[in-house]
Design a protein around this motif. Sequence first.
Motif, PDB file in Angstrom:
ATOM      1  N   LYS A 166      43.358  67.568  57.448  1.00  0.00           N
ATOM      2  CA  LYS A 166      43.469  67.508  55.993  1.00  0.00           C
ATOM      3  C   LYS A 166      44.448  68.574  55.499  1.00  0.00           C
ATOM      4  CE  LYS A 166      41.140  66.854  51.734  1.00  0.00           C
ATOM      5  NZ  LYS A 166      39.917  66.650  50.985  1.00  0.00           N
ATOM      6  N   MET A 169      47.835  67.261  55.975  1.00  0.00           N
ATOM      7  CA  MET A 169      48.090  66.261  54.944  1.00  0.00           C
ATOM      8  C   MET A 169      48.493  66.940  53.630  1.00  0.00           C
ATOM      9  SD  MET A 169      45.138  63.477  54.500  1.00  0.00           S
ATOM     10  CE  MET A 169      44.421  63.395  56.103  1.00  0.00           C
ATOM     11  N   ILE A 177      55.483  66.225  46.249  1.00  0.00           N
ATOM     12  CA  ILE A 177      55.196  66.351  44.817  1.00  0.00           C
ATOM     13  C   ILE A 177      54.155  67.465  44.628  1.00  0.00           C
ATOM     14  CG2 ILE A 177      54.716  65.061  42.683  1.00  0.00           C
ATOM     15  CD1 ILE A 177      54.884  62.486  44.382  1.00  0.00           C
TER      16      ILE A 177
ATOM     17  N   TYR B  86      43.885  63.288  36.662  1.00  0.00           N
ATOM     18  CA  TYR B  86      45.099  62.987  35.904  1.00  0.00           C
ATOM     19  C   TYR B  86      45.884  61.913  36.644  1.00  0.00           C
ATOM     20  CZ  TYR B  86      49.822  64.039  33.980  1.00  0.00           C
ATOM     21  OH  TYR B  86      51.065  63.982  33.416  1.00  0.00           O
ATOM     22  N   PRO B  88      49.399  60.414  36.257  1.00  0.00           N
ATOM     23  CA  PRO B  88      50.649  60.488  35.488  1.00  0.00           C
ATOM     24  C   PRO B  88      51.340  59.136  35.418  1.00  0.00           C
ATOM     25  CG  PRO B  88      50.922  61.501  37.651  1.00  0.00           C
ATOM     26  CD  PRO B  88      49.482  61.117  37.538  1.00  0.00           C
ATOM     27  N   HIS B  92      52.991  59.198  40.886  1.00  0.00           N
ATOM     28  CA  HIS B  92      53.050  60.272  41.874  1.00  0.00           C
ATOM     29  C   HIS B  92      52.231  60.014  43.132  1.00  0.00           C
ATOM     30  CE1 HIS B  92      55.730  62.588  39.643  1.00  0.00           C
ATOM     31  NE2 HIS B  92      54.908  63.285  38.900  1.00  0.00           N
ATOM     32  N   ILE B  93      52.427  58.851  43.708  1.00  0.00           N
ATOM     33  CA  ILE B  93      51.866  58.574  45.031  1.00  0.00           C
ATOM     34  C   ILE B  93      52.701  59.380  46.026  1.00  0.00           C
ATOM     35  CG2 ILE B  93      51.513  56.764  46.766  1.00  0.00           C
ATOM     36  CD1 ILE B  93      49.747  56.652  44.147  1.00  0.00           C
ATOM     37  N   PHE B  94      52.043  60.068  46.968  1.00  0.00           N
ATOM     38  CA  PHE B  94      52.795  60.918  47.891  1.00  0.00           C
ATOM     39  C   PHE B  94      53.544  60.076  48.919  1.00  0.00           C
ATOM     40  CE2 PHE B  94      49.090  63.585  46.682  1.00  0.00           C
ATOM     41  CZ  PHE B  94      49.795  64.519  45.954  1.00  0.00           C
ATOM     42  N   PRO B  95      54.860  60.145  48.933  1.00  0.00           N
ATOM     43  CA  PRO B  95      55.607  59.410  49.959  1.00  0.00           C
ATOM     44  C   PRO B  95      55.386  60.080  51.322  1.00  0.00           C
ATOM     45  CG  PRO B  95      57.100  60.744  48.640  1.00  0.00           C
ATOM     46  CD  PRO B  95      55.738  60.888  48.026  1.00  0.00           C
ATOM     47  N   LEU B  97      52.810  59.734  53.036  1.00  0.00           N
ATOM     48  CA  LEU B  97      51.374  59.712  53.295  1.00  0.00           C
ATOM     49  C   LEU B  97      50.895  58.268  53.164  1.00  0.00           C
ATOM     50  CD1 LEU B  97      51.671  62.805  52.784  1.00  0.00           C
ATOM     51  CD2 LEU B  97      49.380  62.736  51.827  1.00  0.00           C
ATOM     52  N   GLU B 101      45.541  58.334  53.320  1.00  0.00           N
ATOM     53  CA  GLU B 101      45.727  59.783  53.176  1.00  0.00           C
ATOM     54  C   GLU B 101      45.846  60.179  51.710  1.00  0.00           C
ATOM     55  OE1 GLU B 101      47.904  61.033  57.348  1.00  0.00           O
ATOM     56  OE2 GLU B 101      49.150  60.160  55.783  1.00  0.00           O
ATOM     57  N   LEU B 104      42.311  60.231  50.617  1.00  0.00           N
ATOM     58  CA  LEU B 104      41.548  61.310  51.251  1.00  0.00           C
ATOM     59  C   LEU B 104      41.805  62.659  50.582  1.00  0.00           C
ATOM     60  CD1 LEU B 104      41.754  60.626  55.088  1.00  0.00           C
ATOM     61  CD2 LEU B 104      39.679  60.930  53.717  1.00  0.00           C
ATOM     62  N   LEU B 105      43.076  62.883  50.208  1.00  0.00           N
ATOM     63  CA  LEU B 105      43.421  64.166  49.603  1.00  0.00           C
ATOM     64  C   LEU B 105      42.668  64.388  48.300  1.00  0.00           C
ATOM     65  CD1 LEU B 105      47.210  65.011  49.823  1.00  0.00           C
ATOM     66  CD2 LEU B 105      45.255  66.122  50.894  1.00  0.00           C
ATOM     67  N   ALA B 106      42.364  63.289  47.604  1.00  0.00           N
ATOM     68  CA  ALA B 106      41.744  63.427  46.289  1.00  0.00           C
ATOM     69  C   ALA B 106      40.221  63.374  46.361  1.00  0.00           C
ATOM     70  CB  ALA B 106      42.250  62.323  45.365  1.00  0.00           C
ATOM     71  N   ALA B 107      39.686  62.826  47.468  1.00  0.00           N
ATOM     72  CA  ALA B 107      38.257  62.517  47.517  1.00  0.00           C
ATOM     73  C   ALA B 107      37.390  63.759  47.349  1.00  0.00           C
ATOM     74  CB  ALA B 107      37.935  61.829  48.838  1.00  0.00           C
ATOM     75  N   ARG B 108      36.389  63.603  46.500  1.00  0.00           N
ATOM     76  CA  ARG B 108      35.369  64.641  46.329  1.00  0.00           C
ATOM     77  C   ARG B 108      34.027  63.941  46.255  1.00  0.00           C
ATOM     78  NH1 ARG B 108      37.766  67.594  41.427  1.00  0.00           N
ATOM     79  NH2 ARG B 108      39.639  68.381  42.393  1.00  0.00           N
ATOM     80  N   ARG B 151      42.768  56.791  43.402  1.00  0.00           N
ATOM     81  CA  ARG B 151      42.790  58.215  43.747  1.00  0.00           C
ATOM     82  C   ARG B 151      42.049  59.029  42.700  1.00  0.00           C
ATOM     83  NH1 ARG B 151      48.707  60.653  44.807  1.00  0.00           N
ATOM     84  NH2 ARG B 151      48.744  60.506  42.536  1.00  0.00           N
TER      85      ARG B 151
END
Lengths: 291, 240
Positions: A166, A169, A177, B86, B88, B92-95, B97, B101, B104-108, B151
Amino acid sequence: MGGVSTAIDITLNSLVLGGVFLIVAIGLNIIYGLSRVMNLAHGSLYALGAYSGYTLVSTGLNFFVALLLAPLLVGVAGLLIERTVIAPMRSRSIVYTLILTYGLMFFIDGLIKYTWGNEPRFIDLPAFMRETLPILGTHYPVFRLMTLLITAVVMAGLMLFLSRTKTGMTLRASSTIPEMVSCLGVNMKYVHIGAFVLGSVLAGIAGIIAGPLTTIDPIMGHEMLISSFVVIVIGGLGSLRGAVIAALLIGAVQTLAEFFITDLAMVIVYMLMAIILAIKPRGILGEGKFE
Amino acid sequence: MARKNKILDIEDIHTYYGESYVIQGLSLYVEEHEAVSILGRNGVGKTTTLRSVMGLTPPREGKIHIDGTQTTRWPAHKVSRMGVAYVPAERHIFPGLSVEENLLLAARPGRGKDAWDLEKVYRQFPILSDRRKQDGSTLSGGEQQMLAIGRALVSNPKIIILDEPSQGRSPLMVEMVTDVVRDFCVASGITLLVVEQNYRMALNVATRHYLMGTKGRIEGIATTSELREDPQIIQNHLAV
Ligand SMILES: Nc1ncnc2c1ncn2[C@@H]1O[C@H](COP(=O)(O)OP(=O)(O)O)[C@@H](O)[C@H]1O
Ligand SMILES: [Mg+2]
């Protein structure tokens, strides 16, 4: 027969040299890609890795233990540098950190001269590593083979870290960004610290593995800084895959040039860079592909 | 305390880009489980309002409370951790990834049986499930909008702030995004603040609307039924 074994020697030497360039350049690229800092003291951190390795080994420590410790020491130096010199300049233009890391380069070089003096140093390798191994019809130094292996392990580890964890990542996302990464709850301060420490550790690893390949002297970092610049410029600023291609290319060109026309080796490397940039101004793979 | 059930409360904020004075005194609030829109023409300061809330372009004056906590000028990561998701306008989807992924980065972790996780996102957005291994930036614009909303949902936020989800979408896509926002955000009780120029979308998802004029001035507040009864209000407001 002699021709073939020479060709194999040259190929292996190219890979060894390219591997060292790669580790240094990737570190520089990670720092740039994640925090837009062009670390001009990167070559000096590499030298610091070599000197720390030298001192650790000469106090009687096992070479492999030194191989783990020296990069960590350089990582600690990187942490201190990031906190004291880089972080306060974060909101300013890239020129500030450019000038500051330029100054830092002289500071670290001065520290090295003060501590270790001007005369070259040599890392005392374990006996078995100084031998040669018959391979592909030639006799190749065990240490150089170890260097290849270490480079491969470091790169594989780095790729796994970036692709599977993670944290990796988060780093990849931050190279694209960063603002959106903060909006997902990540404190970018730690990304910046992590990038600088990781980059420093990589410079340290390259330093200690390059130590026995070359002589360790206070200016070893300068040449390496320039070479790794060439690598990341050719490969594309911030591009990790580009760096791999470029490092192997420069390793090969420099090895070949040194074999045939020693004095012009670096000139040829720069000419190659000029030609590639004339064709692809943003490097082979373009900017910022952090994957 | 009246502020208790306000998830977002903006009190008289003033926001600048350098010398440029963009939001000249804006107040608005969003209550728990409420879906609110900000309607306004291009350039009035809708995005800047959301950036002020997130701390990306912090207001120089005024106060922002999130669920009763003063968060004025907090950095974005702290605002996010208060439960603000947020989305936008650029998505702003991470290229580089994958779809997975990005999620996953946002999951809480969330609480309760309605909590969102990756599995629930995949169940509700089968298209994302089909493409979970694909680079997020290779998705179509509409799919990226789904991913951006997914996300936001997997972070199980208190409030989602959504910037022009219909921007640059085909009419069909706008309808799809409207359904998604209505079914997953509004119907499930997630508090929502959506910014729009497309009043149809806004009327379909939100119940209360702030009509924003130049420099972030609120020129009127109306409910959906009021705006439906008197379409002239919107005509006048959004006319150039
Ligand atoms: N980064 C910026 N720097 C300077 N001015 C900006 C910037 N972003 C937006 N603006 C200006 O601020 C005003 C409000 O912009 P914005 O909040 O994006 O409006 P909206 O989202 O309602 O279209 C506009 O006049 C715009 O030109
Ligand atoms: Mg906008």
